[in-house]
Design a protein around this motif. Sequence first.
Motif, PDB file in Angstrom:
ATOM      1  N   ASP A 158     -18.835   2.943 -13.179  1.00  0.00           N
ATOM      2  CA  ASP A 158     -17.905   2.063 -13.889  1.00  0.00           C
ATOM      3  C   ASP A 158     -16.824   2.892 -14.579  1.00  0.00           C
ATOM      4  O   ASP A 158     -15.634   2.528 -14.554  1.00  0.00           O
ATOM      5  CB  ASP A 158     -18.668   1.233 -14.923  1.00  0.00           C
ATOM      6  N   ILE A 159     -17.203   4.008 -15.184  1.00  0.00           N
ATOM      7  CA  ILE A 159     -16.226   4.891 -15.822  1.00  0.00           C
ATOM      8  C   ILE A 159     -15.197   5.365 -14.802  1.00  0.00           C
ATOM      9  O   ILE A 159     -13.985   5.354 -15.049  1.00  0.00           O
ATOM     10  CB  ILE A 159     -16.925   6.108 -16.459  1.00  0.00           C
ATOM     11  N   LEU A 160     -15.685   5.777 -13.628  1.00  0.00           N
ATOM     12  CA  LEU A 160     -14.783   6.283 -12.587  1.00  0.00           C
ATOM     13  C   LEU A 160     -13.814   5.209 -12.104  1.00  0.00           C
ATOM     14  O   LEU A 160     -12.611   5.468 -11.944  1.00  0.00           O
ATOM     15  CB  LEU A 160     -15.604   6.813 -11.413  1.00  0.00           C
ATOM     16  N   LEU A 161     -14.324   3.994 -11.895  1.00  0.00           N
ATOM     17  CA  LEU A 161     -13.455   2.937 -11.373  1.00  0.00           C
ATOM     18  C   LEU A 161     -12.547   2.362 -12.461  1.00  0.00           C
ATOM     19  O   LEU A 161     -11.446   1.881 -12.159  1.00  0.00           O
ATOM     20  CB  LEU A 161     -14.301   1.837 -10.722  1.00  0.00           C
ATOM     21  N   ILE A 162     -12.977   2.409 -13.721  1.00  0.00           N
ATOM     22  CA  ILE A 162     -12.078   2.032 -14.823  1.00  0.00           C
ATOM     23  C   ILE A 162     -10.902   3.005 -14.863  1.00  0.00           C
ATOM     24  O   ILE A 162      -9.734   2.607 -15.002  1.00  0.00           O
ATOM     25  CB  ILE A 162     -12.834   2.046 -16.170  1.00  0.00           C
ATOM     26  N   TYR A 163     -11.204   4.290 -14.748  1.00  0.00           N
ATOM     27  CA  TYR A 163     -10.157   5.313 -14.745  1.00  0.00           C
ATOM     28  C   TYR A 163      -9.181   5.088 -13.585  1.00  0.00           C
ATOM     29  O   TYR A 163      -7.959   5.095 -13.767  1.00  0.00           O
ATOM     30  CB  TYR A 163     -10.784   6.703 -14.643  1.00  0.00           C
ATOM     31  N   ALA A 164      -9.741   4.867 -12.388  1.00  0.00           N
ATOM     32  CA  ALA A 164      -8.896   4.674 -11.207  1.00  0.00           C
ATOM     33  C   ALA A 164      -8.012   3.440 -11.367  1.00  0.00           C
ATOM     34  O   ALA A 164      -6.806   3.480 -11.066  1.00  0.00           O
ATOM     35  CB  ALA A 164      -9.771   4.542  -9.960  1.00  0.00           C
ATOM     36  N   GLU A 165      -8.581   2.349 -11.860  1.00  0.00           N
ATOM     37  CA  GLU A 165      -7.808   1.114 -12.026  1.00  0.00           C
ATOM     38  C   GLU A 165      -6.680   1.314 -13.039  1.00  0.00           C
ATOM     39  O   GLU A 165      -5.548   0.861 -12.827  1.00  0.00           O
ATOM     40  CB  GLU A 165      -8.721  -0.023 -12.476  1.00  0.00           C
ATOM     41  N   ALA A 166      -6.978   1.975 -14.151  1.00  0.00           N
ATOM     42  CA  ALA A 166      -5.964   2.193 -15.176  1.00  0.00           C
ATOM     43  C   ALA A 166      -4.803   3.029 -14.640  1.00  0.00           C
ATOM     44  O   ALA A 166      -3.628   2.708 -14.855  1.00  0.00           O
ATOM     45  CB  ALA A 166      -6.592   2.875 -16.392  1.00  0.00           C
ATOM     46  N   LYS A 167      -5.119   4.080 -13.912  1.00  0.00           N
ATOM     47  CA  LYS A 167      -4.071   4.940 -13.347  1.00  0.00           C
ATOM     48  C   LYS A 167      -3.257   4.190 -12.294  1.00  0.00           C
ATOM     49  O   LYS A 167      -2.036   4.384 -12.184  1.00  0.00           O
ATOM     50  CB  LYS A 167      -4.702   6.191 -12.743  1.00  0.00           C
ATOM     51  N   VAL A 191      -9.555  -0.803  -5.065  1.00  0.00           N
ATOM     52  CA  VAL A 191     -10.405  -0.593  -6.228  1.00  0.00           C
ATOM     53  C   VAL A 191     -11.058  -1.905  -6.671  1.00  0.00           C
ATOM     54  O   VAL A 191     -12.189  -1.914  -7.157  1.00  0.00           O
ATOM     55  CB  VAL A 191      -9.618   0.065  -7.385  1.00  0.00           C
ATOM     56  N   ARG A 192     -10.363  -3.017  -6.485  1.00  0.00           N
ATOM     57  CA  ARG A 192     -10.953  -4.309  -6.842  1.00  0.00           C
ATOM     58  C   ARG A 192     -12.106  -4.666  -5.917  1.00  0.00           C
ATOM     59  O   ARG A 192     -13.145  -5.177  -6.363  1.00  0.00           O
ATOM     60  CB  ARG A 192      -9.877  -5.403  -6.810  1.00  0.00           C
ATOM     61  N   LEU A 193     -11.943  -4.391  -4.638  1.00  0.00           N
ATOM     62  CA  LEU A 193     -13.030  -4.627  -3.691  1.00  0.00           C
ATOM     63  C   LEU A 193     -14.198  -3.683  -3.969  1.00  0.00           C
ATOM     64  O   LEU A 193     -15.368  -4.074  -3.878  1.00  0.00           O
ATOM     65  CB  LEU A 193     -12.531  -4.436  -2.255  1.00  0.00           C
ATOM     66  N   GLU A 194     -13.888  -2.459  -4.333  1.00  0.00           N
ATOM     67  CA  GLU A 194     -14.933  -1.480  -4.639  1.00  0.00           C
ATOM     68  C   GLU A 194     -15.776  -1.946  -5.833  1.00  0.00           C
ATOM     69  O   GLU A 194     -16.994  -1.826  -5.826  1.00  0.00           O
ATOM     70  CB  GLU A 194     -14.308  -0.121  -4.935  1.00  0.00           C
ATOM     71  N   ARG A 195     -15.126  -2.499  -6.842  1.00  0.00           N
ATOM     72  CA  ARG A 195     -15.857  -3.005  -8.002  1.00  0.00           C
ATOM     73  C   ARG A 195     -16.741  -4.184  -7.605  1.00  0.00           C
ATOM     74  O   ARG A 195     -17.865  -4.321  -8.094  1.00  0.00           O
ATOM     75  CB  ARG A 195     -14.888  -3.425  -9.107  1.00  0.00           C
ATOM     76  N   ARG A 196     -16.240  -5.019  -6.730  1.00  0.00           N
ATOM     77  CA  ARG A 196     -17.029  -6.182  -6.315  1.00  0.00           C
ATOM     78  C   ARG A 196     -18.310  -5.748  -5.606  1.00  0.00           C
ATOM     79  O   ARG A 196     -19.376  -6.340  -5.806  1.00  0.00           O
ATOM     80  CB  ARG A 196     -16.198  -7.077  -5.390  1.00  0.00           C
ATOM     81  N   MET A 197     -18.217  -4.725  -4.781  1.00  0.00           N
ATOM     82  CA  MET A 197     -19.393  -4.250  -4.046  1.00  0.00           C
ATOM     83  C   MET A 197     -20.317  -3.415  -4.939  1.00  0.00           C
ATOM     84  O   MET A 197     -21.529  -3.604  -4.954  1.00  0.00           O
ATOM     85  CB  MET A 197     -18.955  -3.427  -2.838  1.00  0.00           C
ATOM     86  N   LYS A 249     -13.129 -16.402   6.038  1.00  0.00           N
ATOM     87  CA  LYS A 249     -11.809 -15.799   5.903  1.00  0.00           C
ATOM     88  C   LYS A 249     -11.678 -15.226   4.491  1.00  0.00           C
ATOM     89  O   LYS A 249     -12.106 -15.842   3.524  1.00  0.00           O
ATOM     90  CB  LYS A 249     -10.717 -16.844   6.153  1.00  0.00           C
ATOM     91  N   ILE A 250     -11.089 -14.043   4.382  1.00  0.00           N
ATOM     92  CA  ILE A 250     -10.889 -13.394   3.097  1.00  0.00           C
ATOM     93  C   ILE A 250      -9.388 -13.287   2.844  1.00  0.00           C
ATOM     94  O   ILE A 250      -8.655 -12.749   3.679  1.00  0.00           O
ATOM     95  CB  ILE A 250     -11.515 -11.984   3.071  1.00  0.00           C
ATOM     96  N   ASP A 251      -8.914 -13.803   1.700  1.00  0.00           N
ATOM     97  CA  ASP A 251      -7.475 -13.764   1.447  1.00  0.00           C
ATOM     98  C   ASP A 251      -7.048 -12.429   0.847  1.00  0.00           C
ATOM     99  O   ASP A 251      -7.852 -11.509   0.700  1.00  0.00           O
ATOM    100  CB  ASP A 251      -7.037 -14.945   0.572  1.00  0.00           C
ATOM    101  N   GLU A 252      -5.780 -12.321   0.492  1.00  0.00           N
ATOM    102  CA  GLU A 252      -5.222 -11.053   0.020  1.00  0.00           C
ATOM    103  C   GLU A 252      -5.822 -10.593  -1.307  1.00  0.00           C
ATOM    104  O   GLU A 252      -5.717  -9.421  -1.673  1.00  0.00           O
ATOM    105  CB  GLU A 252      -3.696 -11.174  -0.122  1.00  0.00           C
ATOM    106  N   ASP A 253      -6.479 -11.516  -2.029  1.00  0.00           N
ATOM    107  CA  ASP A 253      -7.111 -11.161  -3.300  1.00  0.00           C
ATOM    108  C   ASP A 253      -8.619 -10.959  -3.172  1.00  0.00           C
ATOM    109  O   ASP A 253      -9.319 -10.824  -4.174  1.00  0.00           O
ATOM    110  CB  ASP A 253      -6.834 -12.243  -4.347  1.00  0.00           C
ATOM    111  N   ASP A 312     -13.974  -9.117 -14.699  1.00  0.00           N
ATOM    112  CA  ASP A 312     -12.996  -8.534 -13.775  1.00  0.00           C
ATOM    113  C   ASP A 312     -11.996  -9.600 -13.326  1.00  0.00           C
ATOM    114  O   ASP A 312     -10.784  -9.381 -13.328  1.00  0.00           O
ATOM    115  CB  ASP A 312     -13.699  -7.946 -12.548  1.00  0.00           C
ATOM    116  N   LEU A 313     -12.502 -10.762 -12.937  1.00  0.00           N
ATOM    117  CA  LEU A 313     -11.640 -11.840 -12.465  1.00  0.00           C
ATOM    118  C   LEU A 313     -10.708 -12.325 -13.572  1.00  0.00           C
ATOM    119  O   LEU A 313      -9.543 -12.663 -13.328  1.00  0.00           O
ATOM    120  CB  LEU A 313     -12.483 -13.008 -11.945  1.00  0.00           C
ATOM    121  N   VAL A 314     -11.208 -12.361 -14.798  1.00  0.00           N
ATOM    122  CA  VAL A 314     -10.374 -12.767 -15.927  1.00  0.00           C
ATOM    123  C   VAL A 314      -9.278 -11.728 -16.164  1.00  0.00           C
ATOM    124  O   VAL A 314      -8.105 -12.065 -16.361  1.00  0.00           O
ATOM    125  CB  VAL A 314     -11.236 -12.955 -17.190  1.00  0.00           C
ATOM    126  N   ARG A 315      -9.647 -10.451 -16.137  1.00  0.00           N
ATOM    127  CA  ARG A 315      -8.668  -9.384 -16.382  1.00  0.00           C
ATOM    128  C   ARG A 315      -7.580  -9.371 -15.314  1.00  0.00           C
ATOM    129  O   ARG A 315      -6.414  -9.118 -15.614  1.00  0.00           O
ATOM    130  CB  ARG A 315      -9.393  -8.024 -16.410  1.00  0.00           C
TER     131      ARG A 315
END
Length: 227
Positions: free
Chosen positions: A60-69, A116-122, A175-179, A133-136
């Motif tokens: 979570d720390i790693l993906l928070i960092y990646a998302e922020a950057k 990164v959003r897909l990575e967090r979901r998995m 089907k998976i949309d762009e989000d 995550d969805l709210v943010r």
Amino acid sequence: PEALEVMNYNTGKMQKNNDTRANAQYASFNGLVWKKGIDETWLDNGKDVDPDKIVIRYADILLIYAEAKIELNQIDQSVLDAINMVRSRAYGVDKAATDQYPAVKETDQSKLRKIVRLERRMEFAYEGLRYMDLVRWKLASKALSNKSYGLLYPASLLIENVTSKGGWFWPSTPKIDEDGIPDFTEMEKAGQITVLSQRLWDDRQYLWPIPTKEILINKNLKQNPGY
């Protein structure tokens, strides 16, 4: 649904399969049986011991960092390294072994945001982080306003419409949309899945209400919209 019995490899004997709704009405509604945060010792102690309480994981720390950057558009090698550290661990290989796992090499902001959003979901499935995550990301209005689906019931209907035709556990890939939001409506129209509930979302939920007591104390405070 056809597997009414399963092998208990501890005893070497077949036993009733309570993980199928063919035997137990309130077994898994989507065909998945979760086992996360526990190991075999949980079974040995009669399921009486609670699993360790996870406060926060390094992933979570790693993906928070990646998302922020990514959101700051300060994309450099450290962003790719953060995501790839999570991915390579899942594949049990060193991060540098980029030919042994799907290493991220993309540097485009829009594409990396989706990655990164897909990575967090998995990575954090069933860990209680998806809602915030969805709210943010302001995607809750899309993801949480659709229907919740499950397997057909009774089991005879599931066998007739899905498993006898080679489908399992879902009849097909949605089907998976762009989000990254799946669309199951085609399966619903074909009578291959059932609607469990209709979820509702109000955009006011992007902000929490300010407690009335705080507003009474401070006249400069105004309640958030919709409350």
